[in-house]
Design a protein around this motif. Structure first.
Motif, mmCIF file in Angstrom:
data_model
loop_
_atom_site.group_PDB
_atom_site.id
_atom_site.type_symbol
_atom_site.label_atom_id
_atom_site.label_comp_id
_atom_site.label_asym_id
_atom_site.label_seq_id
_atom_site.Cartn_x
_atom_site.Cartn_y
_atom_site.Cartn_z
ATOM 1 N N MET A 19 0.811 -1.189 0.000
ATOM 2 C CA MET A 19 0.000 0.000 0.000
ATOM 3 C C MET A 19 0.865 1.269 0.000
ATOM 4 O O MET A 19 0.505 2.267 -0.597
ATOM 5 N N PHE A 20 2.011 1.189 0.701
ATOM 6 C CA PHE A 20 2.914 2.333 0.779
ATOM 7 C C PHE A 20 3.382 2.760 -0.615
ATOM 8 O O PHE A 20 3.377 3.939 -0.946
ATOM 9 N N TRP A 21 3.791 1.771 -1.421
ATOM 10 C CA TRP A 21 4.313 2.091 -2.750
ATOM 11 C C TRP A 21 3.228 2.653 -3.655
ATOM 12 O O TRP A 21 3.471 3.554 -4.444
ATOM 13 N N TRP A 22 2.008 2.121 -3.576
ATOM 14 C CA TRP A 22 0.916 2.653 -4.395
ATOM 15 C C TRP A 22 0.606 4.091 -4.016
ATOM 16 O O TRP A 22 0.317 4.925 -4.872
ATOM 17 N N THR A 23 0.679 4.400 -2.738
ATOM 18 C CA THR A 23 0.463 5.781 -2.283
ATOM 19 C C THR A 23 1.563 6.688 -2.815
ATOM 20 O O THR A 23 1.306 7.799 -3.274
ATOM 21 N N LEU A 24 2.800 6.195 -2.756
ATOM 22 C CA LEU A 24 3.929 6.977 -3.273
ATOM 23 C C LEU A 24 3.792 7.215 -4.777
ATOM 24 O O LEU A 24 4.044 8.323 -5.264
ATOM 25 N N TYR A 25 3.374 6.191 -5.533
ATOM 26 C CA TYR A 25 3.139 6.348 -6.975
ATOM 27 C C TYR A 25 2.042 7.378 -7.244
ATOM 28 O O TYR A 25 2.156 8.220 -8.137
ATOM 29 N N ALA A 26 0.980 7.325 -6.469
ATOM 30 C CA ALA A 26 -0.141 8.259 -6.646
ATOM 31 C C ALA A 26 0.288 9.693 -6.344
ATOM 32 O O ALA A 26 -0.086 10.630 -7.061
#
Length: 188
Positions: free
Chosen positions: A1-8
């Motif tokens: 979830m952390f990486w998806w938030t960072l991508y967003a």
């Protein structure tokens, strides 16, 4: 979830600052090419006009990222410095023809829409910490220094040449520049 938030967040920054902000600024200011001048062989100046350009916040010596719509290379932003102290409604850039994109400036037509990002850069009078200024440039970089010089407060009594002479220039109106070094320093 952390990486998806960072991508967003990264995607949001790109969309917001590289697309939305330039579109909003450019539509608010309604920037268009007002004049295209050939200054010399291989050197072109472009004067842009619009409304409320002073609210853009550009200062003499800074640069903006310019996109001229209607050109094949409008998708690429080009960093051109202001070559004159920004007037209320007519900033000017000057570029030497070093590649196809800067050469294409010569073929812009009056009324072409302009998108800008910026201003960028800390080379402006607002960051000075003292009264003295040393400006050094060569090539097309002289235009940026000229703009900065136009934007500085003028006190001819403090001018000096590279030879150390502090003789006051005899003519220092807005359109005539003193000759440096002074003739006394050249030995004539």
């Amino acid at each position: 979830m952390f990486w998806w938030t960072l991508y967003a967040v990264a995607l949001g920054c790109v969309v917001g600052f590289r697309l939305a902000l330039p579109l909003v600024r450019s539509s608010r200011h309604r920037l268009v090419v007002d004049e295209v001048r050939r200054e010399a062989l291989g050197v072109t100046s472009v004067v842009v006009s619009g409304r409320d350009i002073d609210r853009l916040g550009a200062r003499a010596g800074q640069y903006l990222l310019w996109r001229f719509l209607g050109r094949p290379v409008w998708t690429r932003a080009h960093p051109f410095s202001l070559s004159a102290a920004p007037e209320r409604s007519r900033p000017r850039i000057t570029a030497v023809h070093v590649g196809p994109d800067s050469t294409a400036l010569d073929h812009l037509h009056r009324g072409a829409r302009v998108l800008v990002e910026g201003p960028c850069g800390r080379l402006h009078a607002g960051v000075r910490t003292g009264d003295k200024v040393l400006l050094m440039a060569s090539g097309i970089g002289v235009t940026r220094m000229r703009a900065l010089l136009e934007g500085l407060p003028t006190d001819p009594a403090t001018w000096s040449s590279s030879t150390g002479s502090t003789r006051r220039p005899t003519s220092c109106s807005g359109t005539s520049w003193p000759r440096w070094p002074p003739s006394a320093a050249r030995g004539s």
